[in-house]
Design an enzyme around this catalytic site. Structure first.
Site, mmCIF file in Angstrom:
data_model
loop_
_atom_site.group_PDB
_atom_site.id
_atom_site.type_symbol
_atom_site.label_atom_id
_atom_site.label_comp_id
_atom_site.label_asym_id
_atom_site.label_seq_id
_atom_site.Cartn_x
_atom_site.Cartn_y
_atom_site.Cartn_z
ATOM 1 N N HIS A 1 0.842 -1.195 0.000
ATOM 2 C CA HIS A 1 0.000 0.000 0.000
ATOM 3 C C HIS A 1 0.888 1.259 0.000
ATOM 4 C CE1 HIS A 1 -3.360 2.578 1.809
ATOM 5 N NE2 HIS A 1 -2.281 3.262 2.124
ATOM 6 N N GLU A 2 1.851 1.284 0.898
ATOM 7 C CA GLU A 2 2.689 2.475 1.023
ATOM 8 C C GLU A 2 3.500 2.710 -0.253
ATOM 9 O OE1 GLU A 2 2.318 4.628 3.288
ATOM 10 O OE2 GLU A 2 0.929 3.426 4.470
HETATM 11 ZN ZN ZN Z 1 -2.113 5.230 2.483
#
Ligand code: ZN
Ligand code: NAG
Ligand code: NAG
Ligand code: NAG
Ligand code: NAG
Ligand code: NAG
Ligand code: NAG
Ligand code: NAG
Ligand code: NAG
Ligand code: NAG
Length: 654
Positions: A237-238
């Protein structure tokens, strides 16, 4: 000297902001709260002007599976234990491998060298094309969103007088990074870590030919690194933020021919807003007024921010079954009207790029489409996970509040899924059911937020309920009834069990809901959630009692569209969805009596195309949106969004 002063100032402000966020057992991504918007530096790469790569538009230029070069530095303020360092390295290796198999870029000239700042540069200001330094080249390494980068990775730096005379090379080129399209610097410090933050990330340099991010940082918060799978999902996600899913990057997106999507000034920069932040044109990010946003006070207008790029819209139209969809809404909470860096949680819920990550996580076509729409990547969609949430729910679902959607569905005697409206005591939820993709036993998170958020009532635009079973309907209390998840616009839905061990109720890898396993559950990779038709009777020796909960995780199987549920080794074969099958079996001296409610194969085997052709039809490669089911639907393409919103409650898809 101004730089360092404002730097500490921002750290102070940010710590205060993060300290005040609500504590929880799920990951809340702080990306939009990080003061990194103006950290972006555009870097001219030597070799990027050669004719082979210059201005090659279209697909031809995409000639290189992305090469991610990861550098760990756990020695600054080192607080990650060696075990956690190893865990982070293993997981980052897996994320790298995963992304390298999905994304293709235009090859970056080798070696990659990042740009060194000038002394006294305000680190919050994005600079234009590489210029000599008119005072001194910074003798520190480049700062990538607060974090240092080894000077070996940096370009030469030239110092000149203000009139560009007497230029001298203060630093020569470092060796740089061979065969690298993205340099990723990994840290493990507590700086900016909220109570529930697992990691955060940001890009810091863009190449100046197509403006693709070439460097970024990801920081893991030492006290919140735990479950491998969760850390993997959060890390991925990051890195999506680093790659392109960020409000600070939207203004830099390119179209399919490699041209800027947002108009640029003479220096190649996009326009700025009153705060000096770059803003994307309306062809990328568009504010839209939804004019039929139902609340308990009646309809109101709500302004939302949508990503309107072509692939995202295509995925959205297909997923929601809404041919007039203009864009996919971005999360607006926590950012006061500006474009956010996550999908709106009300709409996409457990999609991996929503701002709060909990038990079931899906990197779906939505997020891959966004990366492709940045103009920086070609994407292999075959790794996309199926998103059950919101599928086929229609234009009314996307264009209005969940309150309006629930009311409309109730009037039509239709299920109100993916939402729910059963009031629960979150400290002791009794009425459990399956979440929408049946990955867990969950509770309807409609609660009295009075207890949960102490005195802070729900903002009026997110108050949907004037009454409900077991509500305390005093005027004072009604403003507190709503879903527990703010970013989902306080919409109630079946959600992680609160105040439990993290894995309790997660079918794939969790543990039974009660110590005595009253529901005769089996947890594991072949299990999903099935509802009971009521509460079971348990006879244990001479003791007969009613089970506490009415759903459980069981092994399941589909074959020729027929669903079979296994309970302690005994098979129950469903002949139709909704059928109640009686269970009466004894295991280890305990007799379980009650019913289970049969799911359809699409409901439980949505990812098993071979054994459930209906699922392939809905989610597979050749799936196409169902035709409109009524005349309003077919009229919609000719009218604007205003009409879509007005008619939304009638344009239902069965
Ligand atoms: Zn995020
Ligand atoms: C980590 O960062 C510190 C501070 O900039 C630096 O002294 C050290 O050499 C770095 N270590 C690595 C492995 O890059
Ligand atoms: C970097 O420059 C500053 C002054 O600009 C000086 O005080 C410092 O000692 C220098 N550091 C190194 C490592 O050269
Ligand atoms: C939305 O409504 C507000 C106030 O009603 C108005 O100022 C704004 O221009 C509208 N925006 C759009 C995109 O229609
Ligand atoms: C919502 O917007 C429409 C069109 O801009 C306007 O006519 C209407 O008065 C607004 N409604 C409310 C409740 O503000
Ligand atoms: C995507 O790739 C990851 C890593 O290889 C894998 O764990 C996951 O199961 C894949 N997902 C899908 C839907 O193919
Ligand atoms: C919810 O749980 C309570 C307490 O066990 C029970 O009395 C009630 O019938 C349940 N309601 C629903 C709708 O399942
Ligand atoms: C309903 O809420 C009001 C206001 O908080 C409280 O005074 C009252 O006791 C509550 N009623 C019940 C039945 O809990
Ligand atoms: C049955 O009783 C035994 C002994 O008291 C207990 O350990 C077990 O958990 C009980 N099982 C159920 C399902 O109630
Ligand atoms: C994702 O998009 C691709 C390409 O359009 C399509 O083949 C695939 O079926 C989609 N996957 C899902 C789960 O919708």
């Amino acid at each position: 000297m101004k730089g360092p002063t404002s730097y500490s100032f921002y750290i102070l402000i940010l710590s205060l902001v993060l300290a005040s966020t609500v504590t929880s057992h799920y990951h809340e991504c702080p990306h939009d709260k990080l003061p990194t918007k103006k950290f972006l530096i555009r870097t001219h790469l030597e070799g990027s002007t050669d004719k082979a790569t210059k201005n090659v538009g279209g697909d031809d230029g995409f000639n290189q599976p992305i090469r991610i070069n990861i550098h760990y530095n756990f020695s600054i303020f080192g607080v990650l234990t060696e075990d956690k360092q190893e865990q982070v390295k293993t997981i980052m290796g897996q994320v790298k491998e995963n992304l390298e198999s999905i994304l293709t870029v235009r090859r970056t000239p080798s070696p990659l060298r990042l740009r060194r700042a000038c002394d006294g540069d305000n680190p919050f200001i994005l600079t234009g094309p590489t210029e000599p330094c008119f005072n001194r080249c910074s003798n520190n390494s480049a700062i990538c969103s607060f974090f240092p980068v080894p000077s070996d990775h940096l370009q030469r730096c030239v110092e000149c007088n203000g009139d560009r005379s007497n230029c001298v090379e203060a630093y020569s080129d470092g060796p740089g990074l061979e065969d690298t399209d993205l340099a990723l610097y990994v840290y493990g410090v507590s700086l900016f870590c909220g109570a529930s933050t697992i990691a955060y990330a940001s890009s810091c340099q863009l190449e100046d030919q197509y403006d693709r991010p070439i460097a970024g940082i990801i920081n893991f918060c030492p006290s919140n690194i735990d479950d491998d799978e969760e850390v993997f999902q959060v890390a991925k996600h990051e890195i999506f933020h680093v790659l392109g899913f960020s409000s600070s990057l939207y203004p830099w997106y390119r179209d399919e021919n490699g041209n800027p999507r947002t108009r640029r000034d003479a220096n190649g920069n996009p326009p700025t807003d009153a705060n000096g932040d770059y803003v994307a044109d309306e062809s990328t990010v568009k504010m839209v007024n939804l004019t039929d946003w139902q609340t308990r006070f009646g309809p109101t207008n709500k302004t939302v921010t949508q990503l309107v790029t072509p692939k995202v819209v295509e995925v959205g139209r297909r997923h929601f079954n809404c041919n007039t969809l203009e864009g996919v809404q971005l999360e607006d909470q926590g950012g006061g009207g500006t474009a956010g860096s996550h999908w709106e949680k009300r709409l996409l819920n457990y999609e991996a790029m929503t701002g709060v990550i909990s038990q079931n996580i899906a990197f779906s076509n939505f997020s891959y489409a966004l990366l492709e729409d940045s103009g920086w990547y070609k994407v292999d969609y075959s790794n996309a996970s199926i998103l059950v949430w919101g599928r086929g729910d229609g234009c009314g679902y996307t264009a209005g509040s969940c309150g309006g959607y629930i009311d409309t569905k109730k009037r039509q005697n239709q299920p109100i899924a993916p939402f729910c409206n059963f009031f629960n005591d979150e400290f002791n939820p009794q009425n459990l059911s399956c979440n929408i993709d049946r990955t867990a036993v969950a509770f309807c998170n409609l609660v009295d937020n009075y207890y949960y958020y102490l005195d802070v009532s729900i903002p009026p635009e997110y108050q949907y309920f004037n009454s409900g079973a077991n509500f305390n309907s005093s005027a004072f209390r009604l403003p507190f009834y709503g879903g527990i998840v703010h970013t989902a616009d306080f919409c109630p839905f079946y959600f992680d069990l609160p105040f439990r061990q993290a894995l309790e109720g997660i079918c794939r890898k969790g543990i039974p809901l009660t110590d005595s396993n009253e529901a005769a559950e089996t947890y594991g990779p072949r299990s999903r959630c099935v509802d009971h038709s009521g509460k079971w009777q348990i006879t244990n020796g001479s003791n007969t009692y009613t089970a506490q909960y009415s759903a459980g995780c069981y092994e399941y199987q589909c074959s020729n569209s027929v669903v079979t549920i296994m309970i302690f080794g005994q098979s129950y074969t469903c002949s139709r969805a909704g059928q109640v099958i009686q269970v009466d079996q004894t295991a280890d001296g305990v007799r379980y009596r009650g019913g289970i409610v049969c799911p359809s194969c699409v409901e439980i085997c949505y990812d098993d195309f071979e054994n459930c052709p209906e699922a392939a039809e809905l989610y597979g490669e050749f799936a196409s949106p169902a035709p409109p089911t009524d005349s309003v639907g077919s009229l919609l393409p000719m009218v604007g969004l205003l009409f879509v919103a007005i008619f939304a409650s009638f344009a239902v898809n069965y």
